[in-house]
Write a protein that holds these residues in place. Structure first.
Motif, mmCIF file in Angstrom:
data_model
loop_
_atom_site.group_PDB
_atom_site.id
_atom_site.type_symbol
_atom_site.label_atom_id
_atom_site.label_comp_id
_atom_site.label_asym_id
_atom_site.label_seq_id
_atom_site.Cartn_x
_atom_site.Cartn_y
_atom_site.Cartn_z
ATOM 1 N N GLU A 19 -6.275 28.519 -35.840
ATOM 2 C CA GLU A 19 -5.380 27.356 -35.949
ATOM 3 C C GLU A 19 -4.490 27.524 -37.173
ATOM 4 O OE1 GLU A 19 -3.945 24.267 -34.267
ATOM 5 O OE2 GLU A 19 -6.086 24.096 -33.887
ATOM 6 N N SER A 20 -3.223 27.243 -37.036
ATOM 7 C CA SER A 20 -2.298 27.385 -38.163
ATOM 8 C C SER A 20 -2.592 26.323 -39.224
ATOM 9 C CB SER A 20 -0.845 27.251 -37.693
ATOM 10 O OG SER A 20 -0.561 25.909 -37.355
ATOM 11 N N THR A 21 -2.246 26.651 -40.463
ATOM 12 C CA THR A 21 -2.461 25.682 -41.536
ATOM 13 C C THR A 21 -1.609 24.437 -41.311
ATOM 14 O OG1 THR A 21 -0.861 26.871 -42.911
ATOM 15 C CG2 THR A 21 -3.200 27.347 -43.289
ATOM 16 N N ALA A 22 -0.442 24.602 -40.702
ATOM 17 C CA ALA A 22 0.409 23.436 -40.415
ATOM 18 C C ALA A 22 -0.282 22.503 -39.416
ATOM 19 C CB ALA A 22 1.759 23.893 -39.865
ATOM 20 N N ASN A 23 -0.876 23.059 -38.364
ATOM 21 C CA ASN A 23 -1.590 22.228 -37.390
ATOM 22 C C ASN A 23 -2.831 21.596 -38.000
ATOM 23 O OD1 ASN A 23 0.204 22.596 -35.299
ATOM 24 N ND2 ASN A 23 -0.922 24.289 -34.383
ATOM 25 N N LEU A 24 -3.542 22.357 -38.826
ATOM 26 C CA LEU A 24 -4.719 21.803 -39.499
ATOM 27 C C LEU A 24 -4.307 20.622 -40.377
ATOM 28 C CD1 LEU A 24 -6.521 25.123 -40.498
ATOM 29 C CD2 LEU A 24 -7.319 23.466 -38.796
ATOM 30 N N ALA A 25 -3.230 20.795 -41.117
ATOM 31 C CA ALA A 25 -2.742 19.723 -41.994
ATOM 32 C C ALA A 25 -2.374 18.492 -41.191
ATOM 33 C CB ALA A 25 -1.535 20.223 -42.794
ATOM 34 N N ARG A 26 -1.695 18.687 -40.074
ATOM 35 C CA ARG A 26 -1.285 17.568 -39.216
ATOM 36 C C ARG A 26 -2.517 16.825 -38.699
ATOM 37 N NH1 ARG A 26 2.781 19.779 -37.592
ATOM 38 N NH2 ARG A 26 1.961 21.242 -36.099
ATOM 39 N N LYS A 27 -3.531 17.570 -38.248
ATOM 40 C CA LYS A 27 -4.742 16.942 -37.707
ATOM 41 C C LYS A 27 -5.537 16.206 -38.782
ATOM 42 C CE LYS A 27 -5.248 20.122 -33.838
ATOM 43 N NZ LYS A 27 -6.034 21.193 -33.220
ATOM 44 N N LEU A 28 -5.486 16.718 -40.006
ATOM 45 C CA LEU A 28 -6.240 16.106 -41.102
ATOM 46 C C LEU A 28 -5.433 15.028 -41.831
ATOM 47 C CD1 LEU A 28 -7.890 19.318 -42.588
ATOM 48 C CD2 LEU A 28 -9.037 17.495 -41.306
ATOM 49 N N GLY A 29 -4.126 15.013 -41.604
ATOM 50 C CA GLY A 29 -3.284 14.035 -42.286
ATOM 51 C C GLY A 29 -3.076 14.356 -43.753
ATOM 52 N N ILE A 30 -3.045 15.646 -44.087
ATOM 53 C CA ILE A 30 -2.810 16.077 -45.475
ATOM 54 C C ILE A 30 -1.718 17.148 -45.478
ATOM 55 C CG2 ILE A 30 -5.142 15.519 -46.264
ATOM 56 C CD1 ILE A 30 -5.908 18.438 -45.997
ATOM 57 N N ALA A 31 -1.237 17.495 -46.655
ATOM 58 C CA ALA A 31 -0.175 18.494 -46.787
ATOM 59 C C ALA A 31 -0.694 19.898 -46.462
ATOM 60 C CB ALA A 31 0.394 18.466 -48.199
ATOM 61 N N ARG A 32 0.201 20.730 -45.923
ATOM 62 C CA ARG A 32 -0.155 22.115 -45.604
ATOM 63 C C ARG A 32 -0.617 22.862 -46.855
ATOM 64 N NH1 ARG A 32 1.378 27.003 -46.020
ATOM 65 N NH2 ARG A 32 3.306 26.502 -47.079
ATOM 66 N N THR A 33 0.038 22.629 -47.978
ATOM 67 C CA THR A 33 -0.361 23.296 -49.214
ATOM 68 C C THR A 33 -1.770 22.874 -49.646
ATOM 69 O OG1 THR A 33 0.792 21.592 -50.485
ATOM 70 C CG2 THR A 33 1.987 23.649 -50.057
ATOM 71 N N THR A 34 -2.134 21.647 -49.339
ATOM 72 C CA THR A 34 -3.487 21.175 -49.634
ATOM 73 C C THR A 34 -4.504 21.915 -48.775
ATOM 74 O OG1 THR A 34 -2.615 18.990 -50.199
ATOM 75 C CG2 THR A 34 -4.977 19.133 -49.761
ATOM 76 N N VAL A 35 -4.165 22.134 -47.502
ATOM 77 C CA VAL A 35 -5.058 22.897 -46.613
ATOM 78 C C VAL A 35 -5.234 24.312 -47.155
ATOM 79 C CG1 VAL A 35 -5.288 23.914 -44.308
ATOM 80 C CG2 VAL A 35 -4.564 21.539 -44.548
ATOM 81 N N VAL A 36 -4.138 24.946 -47.542
ATOM 82 C CA VAL A 36 -4.198 26.307 -48.077
ATOM 83 C C VAL A 36 -5.094 26.349 -49.319
ATOM 84 C CG1 VAL A 36 -2.836 28.156 -49.141
ATOM 85 C CG2 VAL A 36 -1.981 26.999 -47.096
ATOM 86 N N ALA A 37 -4.924 25.388 -50.203
ATOM 87 C CA ALA A 37 -5.730 25.337 -51.437
ATOM 88 C C ALA A 37 -7.207 25.107 -51.113
ATOM 89 C CB ALA A 37 -5.206 24.241 -52.366
ATOM 90 N N ARG A 38 -7.485 24.206 -50.172
ATOM 91 C CA ARG A 38 -8.875 23.931 -49.789
ATOM 92 C C ARG A 38 -9.515 25.165 -49.161
ATOM 93 N NH1 ARG A 38 -10.875 18.605 -49.496
ATOM 94 N NH2 ARG A 38 -9.371 17.090 -50.275
ATOM 95 N N LEU A 39 -8.775 25.859 -48.288
ATOM 96 C CA LEU A 39 -9.308 27.078 -47.672
ATOM 97 C C LEU A 39 -9.632 28.123 -48.732
ATOM 98 C CD1 LEU A 39 -7.063 27.453 -44.502
ATOM 99 C CD2 LEU A 39 -9.502 26.929 -44.582
ATOM 100 N N ALA A 40 -8.727 28.296 -49.680
ATOM 101 C CA ALA A 40 -8.954 29.269 -50.758
ATOM 102 C C ALA A 40 -10.207 28.901 -51.554
ATOM 103 C CB ALA A 40 -7.732 29.341 -51.672
#
Length: 144
Positions: A19-40
């Motif tokens: 799943e793309s970080t953009a789609n993950l962010a949309r599903k979670l209701g948070i920013a894409r950069t936040t998803v990237v930081a959380r994954l890291a």
């Protein structure tokens, strides 16, 4: 330490690790950069240790799976684990309580290959005995 958002992120990744970080962010209701930081952060902490592909039913039906209980001599565990971990068909290896010292999950292309693997494990120095149970049907699978 994971929070509710991290757990939701992990659940989404278990359903689709691609799943793309953009789609993950949309599903979670948070920013894409936040998803990237959380994954890291989750990867760095060891909460996420890898991403994998799950085989579909057709590919999975071609494989034979077996749970193998392994009993080893005292003080031989470390070397046995090292040798078994080099077997490409090994899917899981756990130290367990009870009748066996270790429980392995093997996946082989054929029963003949499974037989070879069981012979290889049985010949490892320190292995006292193995007991195998071939999987006939998978009733529930909640693994990612």
């Amino acid at each position: 330490m994971t929070n509710a958002t991290d757990r939701q992120l992990i659940t989404l990744l278990q359903a689709n690790a691609r799943e793309s970080t953009a789609n993950l962010a949309r599903k979670l209701g948070i920013a894409r950069t936040t998803v990237v930081a959380r994954l890291a952060r989750l990867e760095a902490s060891g909460a996420i240790v890898g991403y994998t592909a799950r085989l579909g039913t057709e590919a999975g039906e071609r494989a034979v799976q077996a749970y193998v209980g392994i009993t080893v001599q005292p003080k031989a565990g470390r070397e046995v684990v090292l040798r078994i971990s080099k077997i490409p068909e090994l899917r899981q290896l756990a130290s367990v309580s009870g009748e066996f010292d270790y429980m392995a999950l093997l996946t082989a292309e054929t029963t003949a290959r499974l037989d070879q693997l069981l012979d290889e494990i049985g010949e490892i120095e320190g292995v006292i005995k193995t007991t195998s149970s071939v999987v006939l049907a998978l009733r529930v699978d909640r693994t990612a």
